[in-house]
Design an enzyme around this catalytic site. Sequence first.
Site, PDB file in Angstrom:
ATOM      1  N   GLY A  63      86.087 -25.687 152.210  1.00 41.18           N
ATOM      2  CA  GLY A  63      86.878 -26.908 152.201  1.00 41.18           C
ATOM      3  C   GLY A  63      86.790 -27.644 153.523  1.00 41.18           C
ATOM      4  O   GLY A  63      86.972 -28.851 153.581  1.00 41.18           O
ATOM      5  N   ASN A 111      97.129 -29.840 149.665  1.00 39.27           N
ATOM      6  CA  ASN A 111      96.014 -30.726 149.319  1.00 39.27           C
ATOM      7  C   ASN A 111      95.768 -30.696 147.825  1.00 39.27           C
ATOM      8  O   ASN A 111      95.963 -29.685 147.153  1.00 39.27           O
ATOM      9  CB  ASN A 111      94.749 -30.339 150.113  1.00 39.27           C
ATOM     10  CG  ASN A 111      93.871 -29.358 149.372  1.00 39.27           C
ATOM     11  OD1 ASN A 111      93.082 -29.744 148.499  1.00 39.27           O
ATOM     12  ND2 ASN A 111      94.031 -28.072 149.676  1.00 39.27           N
ATOM     13  N   ARG A 112      95.364 -31.845 147.324  1.00 42.58           N
ATOM     14  CA  ARG A 112      94.903 -31.949 145.925  1.00 42.58           C
ATOM     15  C   ARG A 112      93.616 -32.776 145.913  1.00 42.58           C
ATOM     16  O   ARG A 112      93.493 -33.752 145.165  1.00 42.58           O
ATOM     17  CB  ARG A 112      95.988 -32.551 145.024  1.00 42.58           C
ATOM     18  CG  ARG A 112      96.560 -33.874 145.478  1.00 42.58           C
ATOM     19  CD  ARG A 112      97.394 -34.542 144.364  1.00 42.58           C
ATOM     20  NE  ARG A 112      97.984 -35.789 144.783  1.00 42.58           N
ATOM     21  CZ  ARG A 112      99.167 -35.934 145.373  1.00 42.58           C
ATOM     22  NH1 ARG A 112      99.899 -34.865 145.661  1.00 42.58           N
ATOM     23  NH2 ARG A 112      99.615 -37.131 145.706  1.00 42.58           N
ATOM     24  N   PHE A 115      87.933 -31.144 144.605  1.00 41.15           N
ATOM     25  CA  PHE A 115      86.476 -30.950 144.744  1.00 41.15           C
ATOM     26  C   PHE A 115      85.729 -32.264 144.981  1.00 41.15           C
ATOM     27  O   PHE A 115      84.733 -32.565 144.308  1.00 41.15           O
ATOM     28  CB  PHE A 115      85.873 -30.256 143.513  1.00 41.15           C
ATOM     29  CG  PHE A 115      86.238 -28.805 143.338  1.00 41.15           C
ATOM     30  CD1 PHE A 115      86.820 -28.064 144.354  1.00 41.15           C
ATOM     31  CD2 PHE A 115      85.968 -28.155 142.131  1.00 41.15           C
ATOM     32  CE1 PHE A 115      87.145 -26.725 144.180  1.00 41.15           C
ATOM     33  CE2 PHE A 115      86.280 -26.818 141.940  1.00 41.15           C
ATOM     34  CZ  PHE A 115      86.869 -26.112 142.963  1.00 41.15           C
ATOM     35  N   SER A 173      90.723 -22.774 142.533  1.00 39.24           N
ATOM     36  CA  SER A 173      91.319 -24.015 143.030  1.00 39.24           C
ATOM     37  C   SER A 173      92.353 -24.507 142.024  1.00 39.24           C
ATOM     38  O   SER A 173      92.072 -24.577 140.824  1.00 39.24           O
ATOM     39  CB  SER A 173      90.248 -25.094 143.205  1.00 39.24           C
ATOM     40  OG  SER A 173      90.909 -26.340 143.385  1.00 39.24           O
ATOM     41  N   ASN A 175      93.342 -27.492 141.843  1.00 40.46           N
ATOM     42  CA  ASN A 175      93.237 -28.949 141.720  1.00 40.46           C
ATOM     43  C   ASN A 175      92.226 -29.444 140.697  1.00 40.46           C
ATOM     44  O   ASN A 175      91.966 -30.634 140.601  1.00 40.46           O
ATOM     45  CB  ASN A 175      92.932 -29.548 143.100  1.00 40.46           C
ATOM     46  CG  ASN A 175      94.055 -29.252 144.073  1.00 40.46           C
ATOM     47  OD1 ASN A 175      95.218 -29.381 143.724  1.00 40.46           O
ATOM     48  ND2 ASN A 175      93.706 -28.810 145.281  1.00 40.46           N
ATOM     49  N   THR A 176      91.609 -28.514 139.967  1.00 35.72           N
ATOM     50  CA  THR A 176      90.767 -28.897 138.835  1.00 35.72           C
ATOM     51  C   THR A 176      91.434 -28.281 137.608  1.00 35.72           C
ATOM     52  O   THR A 176      91.457 -27.053 137.480  1.00 35.72           O
ATOM     53  CB  THR A 176      89.323 -28.370 139.014  1.00 35.72           C
ATOM     54  OG1 THR A 176      88.756 -28.983 140.178  1.00 35.72           O
ATOM     55  CG2 THR A 176      88.455 -28.678 137.804  1.00 35.72           C
ATOM     56  N   LYS A 215      86.394 -15.778 144.594  1.00 34.09           N
ATOM     57  CA  LYS A 215      87.607 -16.191 145.316  1.00 34.09           C
ATOM     58  C   LYS A 215      88.781 -16.301 144.354  1.00 34.09           C
ATOM     59  O   LYS A 215      88.712 -17.013 143.353  1.00 34.09           O
ATOM     60  CB  LYS A 215      87.357 -17.521 146.028  1.00 34.09           C
ATOM     61  CG  LYS A 215      88.517 -17.954 146.919  1.00 34.09           C
ATOM     62  CD  LYS A 215      88.090 -19.057 147.866  1.00 34.09           C
ATOM     63  CE  LYS A 215      89.235 -19.529 148.739  1.00 34.09           C
ATOM     64  NZ  LYS A 215      88.823 -20.576 149.684  1.00 34.09           N
ATOM     65  N   SER A 243      93.008 -15.360 149.852  1.00 32.69           N
ATOM     66  CA  SER A 243      93.101 -16.079 148.616  1.00 32.69           C
ATOM     67  C   SER A 243      92.893 -17.576 148.845  1.00 32.69           C
ATOM     68  O   SER A 243      92.834 -18.048 149.976  1.00 32.69           O
ATOM     69  CB  SER A 243      94.506 -15.894 148.018  1.00 32.69           C
ATOM     70  OG  SER A 243      95.456 -16.647 148.766  1.00 32.69           O
ATOM     71  N   ASN A 244      92.919 -18.271 147.708  1.00 33.90           N
ATOM     72  CA  ASN A 244      92.943 -19.732 147.721  1.00 33.90           C
ATOM     73  C   ASN A 244      94.388 -20.208 147.986  1.00 33.90           C
ATOM     74  O   ASN A 244      95.256 -19.388 148.300  1.00 33.90           O
ATOM     75  CB  ASN A 244      92.428 -20.252 146.372  1.00 33.90           C
ATOM     76  CG  ASN A 244      91.634 -21.533 146.537  1.00 33.90           C
ATOM     77  OD1 ASN A 244      92.087 -22.462 147.226  1.00 33.90           O
ATOM     78  ND2 ASN A 244      90.465 -21.602 145.933  1.00 33.90           N
ATOM     79  N   GLY A 266      98.352 -22.432 154.736  1.00 34.10           N
ATOM     80  CA  GLY A 266      99.005 -22.265 156.036  1.00 34.10           C
ATOM     81  C   GLY A 266     100.050 -21.167 156.038  1.00 34.10           C
ATOM     82  O   GLY A 266     100.101 -20.319 155.137  1.00 34.10           O
TER      83      GLY A 266
HETATM   84  C1  LIG Z   1      92.132 -29.522 152.892  1.00 38.86           C
HETATM   85  C2  LIG Z   1      91.717 -28.262 152.226  1.00 38.86           C
HETATM   86  C3  LIG Z   1      90.610 -28.258 151.389  1.00 38.86           C
HETATM   87  C4  LIG Z   1      90.212 -27.076 150.773  1.00 38.86           C
HETATM   88  N1  LIG Z   1      89.097 -27.084 149.971  1.00 38.86           N
HETATM   89  C5  LIG Z   1      88.657 -25.916 149.412  1.00 38.86           C
HETATM   90  C6  LIG Z   1      87.484 -25.886 148.641  1.00 38.86           C
HETATM   91  O1  LIG Z   1      86.798 -26.882 148.466  1.00 38.86           O
HETATM   92  N2  LIG Z   1      87.118 -24.687 148.100  1.00 38.86           N
HETATM   93  C7  LIG Z   1      87.835 -23.534 148.294  1.00 38.86           C
HETATM   94  O2  LIG Z   1      87.434 -22.472 147.800  1.00 38.86           O
HETATM   95  N3  LIG Z   1      88.950 -23.547 149.053  1.00 38.86           N
HETATM   96  C8  LIG Z   1      89.373 -24.691 149.610  1.00 38.86           C
HETATM   97  N4  LIG Z   1      90.496 -24.694 150.384  1.00 38.86           N
HETATM   98  C9  LIG Z   1      91.270 -23.440 150.541  1.00 38.86           C
HETATM   99  C10 LIG Z   1      90.888 -22.700 151.818  1.00 38.86           C
HETATM  100  O3  LIG Z   1      89.549 -22.300 151.787  1.00 38.86           O
HETATM  101  C11 LIG Z   1      91.793 -21.465 152.009  1.00 38.86           C
HETATM  102  O4  LIG Z   1      91.556 -20.554 150.947  1.00 38.86           O
HETATM  103  C12 LIG Z   1      93.265 -21.814 152.041  1.00 38.86           C
HETATM  104  O5  LIG Z   1      93.490 -23.030 152.706  1.00 38.86           O
HETATM  105  C13 LIG Z   1      94.104 -20.725 152.736  1.00 38.86           C
HETATM  106  O6  LIG Z   1      93.723 -20.579 154.082  1.00 38.86           O
HETATM  107  P1  LIG Z   1      94.528 -21.251 155.308  1.00 38.86           P
HETATM  108  O7  LIG Z   1      95.976 -20.924 155.111  1.00 38.86           O
HETATM  109  O8  LIG Z   1      93.928 -20.635 156.539  1.00 38.86           O
HETATM  110  O9  LIG Z   1      94.268 -22.700 155.220  1.00 38.86           O
HETATM  111  C14 LIG Z   1      90.930 -25.879 151.000  1.00 38.86           C
HETATM  112  C15 LIG Z   1      92.034 -25.886 151.865  1.00 38.86           C
HETATM  113  C16 LIG Z   1      92.429 -27.053 152.467  1.00 38.86           C
HETATM  114  C17 LIG Z   1      93.620 -27.014 153.385  1.00 38.86           C
END
Ligand SMILES: Cc1cc2nc3c(=O)[nH]c(=O)nc-3n(C[C@H](O)[C@H](O)[C@H](O)COP(=O)(O)O)c2cc1C
Length: 361
Positions: A63, A111-112, A115, A173, A175-176, A215, A243-244, A266
């Site tokens: 992401g 976030n939403r 993809f 995800s 968001n899909t 994932k 995790s996601n 976060g």
């Molecule tokens: C802005 C944003 C975009 C993300 N896009 C993706 C993505 O395209 N594919 C994916 O597998 N995870 C995506 N994630 C999830 C992150 O890879 C991660 O799993 C999640 O944010 C938890 O980690 P963190 O708390 O360190 O951010 C996204 C997260 C954020 C904040």
Amino acid sequence: MITGLTDFAMPFLRTLDPERAHEITLRAMEAGLYPRQCEADDPRLAQKIGVLDFPNPIGIAAGFDKDARVPAAILDSGFGFAEVGTLTPRPQTGNPTPRVFRLPDDGAMINRLGFNNEGHEAALARLKGVKARGVIGVNIGANKDSTDREADYVAGLEAFSSVADYLTVNISSPNTPGLRDLQAPKELDHLLSRLMAKRAELVEAGVPQRPIAVKLSPDIADDDIAPICEKIMAHGVDGLIISNTTLARAGLKARDHVNEAGGLSGAPLYEPSTRLLAKVYVLTKGQIPLIGVGGINSGETALGKIEAGASLIQLYTGLVYEGPGLVGRIKTALLSGIERAGVNSITDLIGTRSHDWAAKI
Ligand SMILES: Cc1cc2nc3c(=O)[nH]c(=O)nc-3n(C[C@H](O)[C@H](O)[C@H](O)COP(=O)(O)O)c2cc1C
């Protein structure tokens, strides 16, 4: 959204709209404006996992670099590996803006994006030109309007097997719409059969066999954890990323944005994602490498993930609030953890507290 430049630039970037700040960061990195790590990593942080050599266990989560614009810069700045994507076969714009929100009181984001990415072809062309030494993973997904989502993952495996050091199957995800249904044990079984058949076919054709990671979402039902692990093991999946983002909103301090639709990342994600990680580690008896991600924002939280069962970790939101200096601070904390425990390497700390974490309610 993010880091970029130096810790110094963080207050400025945080005054901007999150997506704009993120684009500035990526452009700065493309222009070579980012802090470089000059010295080699301490060998106690290195691991060989399967066929891959990691100089340190800290990766950037999917992401951050959706379109594979800056994987070499990420590695150069001290990360032990970079995961690009999520990439879908065809380009897509994602959801309408605004679609990324900071929750600073909670050290969190929602976030939403949905993809948004330039598609396989553009990323593949970039990755073919990368000369970086280091591990680059490619995270693959499905187009929103796809009529055969499994086929999109198979296409991702086929497209990127020549250039990716590993592939991540992102079925988590939020968001899909409907994507996470692919985690249901029966659906997962079917998807993995197709992917493994394609991988075998590619190997037959002379393409190197790439490790495949799946994932997962932190929101999977407790009853599904064991059957999912069974399928993962039965198909010989090489790793799990846990995790996601989550749809849960419990315990947030923020008043603004809390009701925005999307995935929460976060600090508030730390506990639930680490608990799931530990449960999976215990269920799989540590036999499958786990990548722990969710809410890491300090050396202590990074060490906690490893003790809960992660062989590797990834960060995203922590970088937004702590800046790129976080990576160096985590390395220092991991080395202190190794010394305190009187062990020789990071490998000796993996899963040492998994039972404590798995038992947490
Ligand atoms: C802005 C944003 C975009 C993300 N896009 C993706 C993505 O395209 N594919 C994916 O597998 N995870 C995506 N994630 C999830 C992150 O890879 C991660 O799993 C999640 O944010 C938890 O980690 P963190 O708390 O360190 O951010 C996204 C997260 C954020 C904040």
